[in-house]
Design a protein around this motif. Sequence first.
Motif, PDB file in Angstrom:
ATOM      1  N   ALA A 183       0.814  -1.210   0.000  1.00 54.14           N
ATOM      2  CA  ALA A 183       0.000   0.000   0.000  1.00 54.14           C
ATOM      3  C   ALA A 183       0.847   1.261   0.000  1.00 54.14           C
ATOM      4  CB  ALA A 183      -0.935  -0.004   1.212  1.00 54.14           C
ATOM      5  N   SER A 184       2.029   1.195  -0.614  1.00 56.41           N
ATOM      6  CA  SER A 184       2.872   2.393  -0.671  1.00 56.41           C
ATOM      7  C   SER A 184       2.223   3.499  -1.481  1.00 56.41           C
ATOM      8  CB  SER A 184       4.240   2.037  -1.258  1.00 56.41           C
ATOM      9  OG  SER A 184       4.986   1.250  -0.356  1.00 56.41           O
ATOM     10  N   ALA A 185       1.369   3.146  -2.446  1.00 55.69           N
ATOM     11  CA  ALA A 185       0.706   4.152  -3.271  1.00 55.69           C
ATOM     12  C   ALA A 185      -0.335   4.933  -2.479  1.00 55.69           C
ATOM     13  CB  ALA A 185       0.044   3.489  -4.478  1.00 55.69           C
ATOM     14  N   ILE A 186      -0.750   4.417  -1.322  1.00 51.41           N
ATOM     15  CA  ILE A 186      -1.728   5.111  -0.492  1.00 51.41           C
ATOM     16  C   ILE A 186      -1.076   5.715   0.741  1.00 51.41           C
ATOM     17  CG2 ILE A 186      -3.869   4.861   0.824  1.00 51.41           C
ATOM     18  CD1 ILE A 186      -4.221   4.533  -2.171  1.00 51.41           C
ATOM     19  N   TYR A 187      -0.217   4.942   1.407  1.00 53.05           N
ATOM     20  CA  TYR A 187       0.318   5.357   2.707  1.00 53.05           C
ATOM     21  C   TYR A 187       1.803   5.704   2.701  1.00 53.05           C
ATOM     22  CZ  TYR A 187      -4.071   3.339   4.334  1.00 53.05           C
ATOM     23  OH  TYR A 187      -5.394   3.052   4.533  1.00 53.05           O
ATOM     24  N   GLY A 188       2.494   5.414   1.617  1.00 54.25           N
ATOM     25  CA  GLY A 188       3.905   5.736   1.566  1.00 54.25           C
ATOM     26  C   GLY A 188       4.770   4.626   2.126  1.00 54.25           C
ATOM     27  N   THR A 189       5.912   5.013   2.666  1.00 53.90           N
ATOM     28  CA  THR A 189       6.900   4.053   3.127  1.00 53.90           C
ATOM     29  C   THR A 189       6.346   3.174   4.242  1.00 53.90           C
ATOM     30  OG1 THR A 189       9.189   3.827   3.865  1.00 53.90           O
ATOM     31  CG2 THR A 189       7.885   5.546   4.874  1.00 53.90           C
ATOM     32  N   ASP A 190       6.987   2.036   4.494  1.00 48.27           N
ATOM     33  CA  ASP A 190       6.655   1.040   5.512  1.00 48.27           C
ATOM     34  C   ASP A 190       5.530   0.094   5.104  1.00 48.27           C
ATOM     35  OD1 ASP A 190       8.392   2.602   6.987  1.00 48.27           O
ATOM     36  OD2 ASP A 190       6.834   3.494   8.215  1.00 48.27           O
ATOM     37  N   ALA A 191       4.820   0.375   4.035  1.00 48.43           N
ATOM     38  CA  ALA A 191       3.620  -0.406   3.713  1.00 48.43           C
ATOM     39  C   ALA A 191       3.887  -1.466   2.659  1.00 48.43           C
ATOM     40  CB  ALA A 191       2.504   0.523   3.250  1.00 48.43           C
ATOM     41  N   ILE A 192       5.111  -1.943   2.542  1.00 45.84           N
ATOM     42  CA  ILE A 192       5.438  -2.952   1.530  1.00 45.84           C
ATOM     43  C   ILE A 192       4.768  -4.279   1.872  1.00 45.84           C
ATOM     44  CG2 ILE A 192       7.322  -4.327   0.554  1.00 45.84           C
ATOM     45  CD1 ILE A 192       9.100  -1.874   0.759  1.00 45.84           C
ATOM     46  N   GLY A 193       4.899  -4.703   3.120  1.00 42.92           N
ATOM     47  CA  GLY A 193       4.320  -5.984   3.525  1.00 42.92           C
ATOM     48  C   GLY A 193       2.838  -5.911   3.787  1.00 42.92           C
ATOM     49  N   GLY A 194       2.314  -4.725   4.063  1.00 41.51           N
ATOM     50  CA  GLY A 194       0.902  -4.553   4.354  1.00 41.51           C
ATOM     51  C   GLY A 194       0.683  -3.496   5.410  1.00 41.51           C
ATOM     52  N   VAL A 195      -0.571  -3.342   5.805  1.00 47.01           N
ATOM     53  CA  VAL A 195      -0.974  -2.304   6.748  1.00 47.01           C
ATOM     54  C   VAL A 195      -1.837  -2.932   7.830  1.00 47.01           C
ATOM     55  CG1 VAL A 195      -2.163  -0.099   7.038  1.00 47.01           C
ATOM     56  CG2 VAL A 195      -0.968  -0.587   4.896  1.00 47.01           C
ATOM     57  N   ILE A 196      -1.571  -2.549   9.067  1.00 52.01           N
ATOM     58  CA  ILE A 196      -2.400  -2.974  10.198  1.00 52.01           C
ATOM     59  C   ILE A 196      -2.974  -1.713  10.829  1.00 52.01           C
ATOM     60  CG2 ILE A 196      -2.465  -4.198  12.391  1.00 52.01           C
ATOM     61  CD1 ILE A 196      -0.002  -5.753  11.449  1.00 52.01           C
ATOM     62  N   ASN A 197      -4.278  -1.569  10.739  1.00 52.63           N
ATOM     63  CA  ASN A 197      -4.953  -0.356  11.191  1.00 52.63           C
ATOM     64  C   ASN A 197      -5.824  -0.701  12.395  1.00 52.63           C
ATOM     65  OD1 ASN A 197      -5.934   2.224  11.362  1.00 52.63           O
ATOM     66  ND2 ASN A 197      -7.172   2.134   9.492  1.00 52.63           N
ATOM     67  N   PHE A 198      -5.462  -0.178  13.560  1.00 53.54           N
ATOM     68  CA  PHE A 198      -6.236  -0.378  14.779  1.00 53.54           C
ATOM     69  C   PHE A 198      -7.280   0.738  14.869  1.00 53.54           C
ATOM     70  CE2 PHE A 198      -2.289  -2.568  15.511  1.00 53.54           C
ATOM     71  CZ  PHE A 198      -2.630  -3.676  16.271  1.00 53.54           C
ATOM     72  N   ILE A 199      -8.556   0.361  14.919  1.00 49.58           N
ATOM     73  CA  ILE A 199      -9.646   1.325  14.932  1.00 49.58           C
ATOM     74  C   ILE A 199     -10.237   1.389  16.335  1.00 49.58           C
ATOM     75  CG2 ILE A 199     -11.810   2.031  13.859  1.00 49.58           C
ATOM     76  CD1 ILE A 199      -9.489   1.815  11.895  1.00 49.58           C
ATOM     77  N   LEU A 200     -10.259   2.597  16.918  1.00 45.87           N
ATOM     78  CA  LEU A 200     -10.767   2.784  18.266  1.00 45.87           C
ATOM     79  C   LEU A 200     -12.295   2.843  18.280  1.00 45.87           C
ATOM     80  CD1 LEU A 200      -8.293   5.538  19.531  1.00 45.87           C
ATOM     81  CD2 LEU A 200      -8.304   3.136  20.201  1.00 45.87           C
ATOM     82  N   LYS A 201     -12.861   2.511  19.428  1.00 45.47           N
ATOM     83  CA  LYS A 201     -14.298   2.666  19.617  1.00 45.47           C
ATOM     84  C   LYS A 201     -14.674   4.143  19.572  1.00 45.47           C
ATOM     85  CE  LYS A 201     -14.475  -1.361  22.698  1.00 45.47           C
ATOM     86  NZ  LYS A 201     -14.674  -1.842  24.098  1.00 45.47           N
ATOM     87  N   ARG A 202     -15.873   4.415  19.067  1.00 46.04           N
ATOM     88  CA  ARG A 202     -16.346   5.790  19.003  1.00 46.04           C
ATOM     89  C   ARG A 202     -17.741   5.874  19.628  1.00 46.04           C
ATOM     90  NH1 ARG A 202     -14.464   8.298  13.169  1.00 46.04           N
ATOM     91  NH2 ARG A 202     -12.400   7.383  13.114  1.00 46.04           N
ATOM     92  N   ASP A 203     -18.097   7.056  20.036  1.00 46.10           N
ATOM     93  CA  ASP A 203     -19.447   7.323  20.538  1.00 46.10           C
ATOM     94  C   ASP A 203     -19.813   6.366  21.670  1.00 46.10           C
ATOM     95  OD1 ASP A 203     -21.734   8.804  20.614  1.00 46.10           O
ATOM     96  OD2 ASP A 203     -22.775   7.654  19.052  1.00 46.10           O
ATOM     97  N   TYR A 204     -18.852   6.104  22.579  1.00 43.38           N
ATOM     98  CA  TYR A 204     -19.108   5.203  23.702  1.00 43.38           C
ATOM     99  C   TYR A 204     -19.869   5.949  24.796  1.00 43.38           C
ATOM    100  CZ  TYR A 204     -18.408   1.696  27.286  1.00 43.38           C
ATOM    101  OH  TYR A 204     -18.614   0.754  28.268  1.00 43.38           O
ATOM    102  N   ARG A 205     -20.867   5.262  25.381  1.00 43.39           N
ATOM    103  CA  ARG A 205     -21.656   5.855  26.459  1.00 43.39           C
ATOM    104  C   ARG A 205     -21.757   4.870  27.615  1.00 43.39           C
ATOM    105  NH1 ARG A 205     -24.410   6.920  21.860  1.00 43.39           N
ATOM    106  NH2 ARG A 205     -26.004   5.334  22.255  1.00 43.39           N
ATOM    107  N   GLY A 206     -21.673   5.410  28.814  1.00 43.59           N
ATOM    108  CA  GLY A 206     -21.768   4.579  30.006  1.00 43.59           C
ATOM    109  C   GLY A 206     -20.437   4.435  30.709  1.00 43.59           C
ATOM    110  N   VAL A 207     -20.416   3.602  31.735  1.00 43.92           N
ATOM    111  CA  VAL A 207     -19.198   3.313  32.492  1.00 43.92           C
ATOM    112  C   VAL A 207     -19.089   1.802  32.629  1.00 43.92           C
ATOM    113  CG1 VAL A 207     -17.961   3.595  34.664  1.00 43.92           C
ATOM    114  CG2 VAL A 207     -19.355   5.476  33.779  1.00 43.92           C
ATOM    115  N   GLN A 208     -17.951   1.274  32.279  1.00 44.49           N
ATOM    116  CA  GLN A 208     -17.736  -0.167  32.354  1.00 44.49           C
ATOM    117  C   GLN A 208     -16.374  -0.459  32.943  1.00 44.49           C
ATOM    118  OE1 GLN A 208     -19.064  -2.982  29.187  1.00 44.49           O
ATOM    119  NE2 GLN A 208     -16.886  -3.415  28.949  1.00 44.49           N
TER     120      GLN A 208
END
Length: 955
Positions: free
Chosen positions: A156-181
């Motif tokens: 994915a070097s054409a999208i993200y540039g360097t480091d993306a030869i082997g692939g991309v790992i994208n960690f997506i955080l939770k959004r719009d969380y409500r409450g207490v846990q």
Amino acid sequence: MKLNRLVGRLAVLGLAAHAGITLAQSETAAKLERVEVTGSSIKRLVDEGALPLEVITADQIRQKGLSSAEDVLRSLAANAANANNAVSSNSVFGQEGDRLAGGGAYANLRGLGPTGTLVLLNGRRLSNQGTSGGSVDLNAIPLDMIERIEVLKDGASAIYGTDAIGGVINFILKRDYRGVQASANYSSPQDGAGGQQRKLNLTAGWGDMATQGFNISGSITHSRNDILRGVDRPWALGYQPDRGLAPDTSSSPFFGNILGQSGSALPTAGTTIGATDPTKYTVLNALALTNQCTAVPFGVSQLANPTVLSGLGYTKANSTYRCGTDYGRQYMLAAPSKTTSGVVRATFNVGKDATGFVEFVGSRYYSLGEFTPYQFSTTALGLGSVVNGTAYPTGANYPVNGPYYVNMKALYGANQFDPTKSIAYRLRMWDWGYRTLGNESVNDRLTAGIEGAWGNYDYRLSIARGKASGYQEMVDGYADTNKLVALLTSGIYNPFLMPGQTQTAAAMKAVEDTKVHGRLADGRTQVDQVLANISGPLMKLPAGDLSFALGTDLRREFYGYSGTQNYNCVSSFSKGNMLLANSVMGCPGNGSAPDMTRNVGAVYGELLIPALKSLEFDLALRYDHYQEVGSTTNPKVSFKFTPNTDLLLRGSYNTGFRAPTPQQLHLATVTLATTGTFPDPVKCPNPTGNNDPSCQLNSIPYLSGGNAQLKPEKSRQGSLGVVFSPVKDMTASVDYWQIKMIDRIHNLTPTQELQNYSVFANNFIRDPSGNITLIQAGWINAGGSMTKGLDLTGNWAAKLGDNRLTTTLSATKMISAREQLVSGTPMIQYVGQWTNTTLYLPWKGSLSSTYKTPTLSTTLSANYSASYWDEDHTTFTNVPELQRRKVSKYLTFNLIGTFTGVKDLSLGAGIINLFGVQPPFTWHDVDNAVGTGWDPRVADPRGRTLTLTASYKFF
């Protein structure tokens, strides 16, 4: 379309079908949301993508009993078995290790190394680990706040540039969380002795984006892992001669091995024992002479070494009466660590069609690296008569008038032993304790941005600053060289302990007084990033919208590394080493890297072209300019073809680029020492079973460091795959991929130079007698490589009354991994072959099934690593059956259950490694790669492990 409906169902189930699904979306929704998919900058409907993308949801992570980002990556079939885990990178052994990694854990998609895998958090970069500066430490990822992980198994070097030869790992955080846990997790191996893990998490959120226009949420997690040692596991043995494993060591943990040496009591030529044996023995140990090597903790005999390790110079003369150390029993199997990580995110509406956000992510990780006690050899030569005003007439040898002097002639019949001379010996510093290094890694990132729509166009703008820092400190086991020599020559310390004996209180106080504690080195990295992107329809075509994306990526990267400044790390007693300021025996010294800032600027564009209703092309092009390194332009072309409702064909071609890291360019040269024993390729021309000790080498100095002349790595890669639905509610995919690289950046080691001596002969510096005195090693641009493989996935869902059964499969078949060290050397096939770094396993895969009722979810999962050839011992021994063998496959099962029958309460219990499978035996030892008798790149040393979880949502 039937396939799209099926994929929608699987996405709802969280099964991450490889047809490009990235978000669960109810098929009954009135309108499908357009989202951005990892690997593309164009927002599209969730059921349109066709990238080889694997998605792991938070539910799947929990159901499989995975407790850290490192655990998740190790379970991925596409992530190669590598030495970038917390145990392996927390090492000072061998020449292959990254001595700056500081106990971190790193991704390694396709086996291209951590620097060939791009790790993102919410689509944006984190700062690389503070000391190595090469890639993101997975310990920086707040796993308990993760909603899903998207793994793009394509360049994915054409999208993200360097480091993306082997692939991309994208960690997506939770959004719009409500409450207490609040939640807690505890796991403990069945054996009980070490390896426990504990984790606490508190997550809270307030505000509803839909009704209130804002949301503020946060999460904090604290975890602690206990150490697990080799002595805690019966299979962790470094001395198994019947299986071809014996310690390549010449030191003993209690009675020091007495060495034949000019000017010392045992002459270089050795001594006969008794009246009838004509053999002259060059090493003596009273424990061996009385068959008591194993009577002391961690002691082993070396009687088997002349057979098991005959090619490394072990003979009857130097092994019969020598004891060794079972460092498999002393070795750290799992590192102790403490981690605190947190996320705070505020999201708010900005007008009708825009959302602003501010996000902070931070982590603190501290681990201990524990290694076998250091070993040293004393000498009567080289110190001179006076050093720093102190006389050392017999060097560091044990003095004749010392209270613990052992007269080997009178006591054991060593005929040529001269009791009027000092004793030279080799001792492992058991009384100083394990060499222990503390490593701290800190990683923070603050991001602010706005995302929205302007008519038919979507835009995104963000600014972020990420900072990371780290340091390494000596905690225990290291000694001041001058104080150590003074103690050894004083006679207070007894280097010749027999079973049941211990040092005196005065001697142990003196030992403590020699110890050195303090910070060795520290480093910092920083990345400032501005991202801007706009996408949307460009024009209407008969088959759909011609869509585009345009964007820019502006970064400033900083790296600095102090190197070992306050201490001088040495590996031997010599006058020169003793004259160095703050000379420390055995610490891992590193050169410094100057503070370096470089600017990176990029522009990119992408077109999504619907050529036919069933055929779609995606074209991307990116231009990057790296200060100091240069510029590069990388294209990517991909397609998706759906000839009918049950079949999807896809493929891509792209080029890649990876700039050398600042430490690879500018790390100062440092002198290190080889470990283990190896033959001089000139003086030991026989490569098999040469047992002539006169041409064996150990502790040879070598130079390692950065190389300002490094060029970027470049790649050409492609993939071709098919997604199909063989039966109702089932999808499967097969993707072929290959990556060709040139100018690979490689840390050239003495081992590799010895294996290719004809190519690197000029890197070996010899004295007038032809003895090797120094080896030049370090970072170079290596030759090319070609890696090929198949990814296979399957997803199946079945409704059983009110219950559901879902099954997922992910596997990678490595077809080929051929590498060329440098031009002029042959391409070598590494698939299924033992190496010091990455293991290219022929097969790696995982399979899981989840049965879910309204109140109970039960998951049975399996992880598989294929068999491979063990370390080649052809040069180690002349016994054919001890030269080549295969390491067994490794198959483990996990069973996890979660009960949700009580409102707001979730309780889980499970067993990791359900059948208590031991790590497969391997006869390699720590002198060549981390681990002794087992391999941490493949196996989990904990064994059968009970895990318990509980969470409660307060409101």
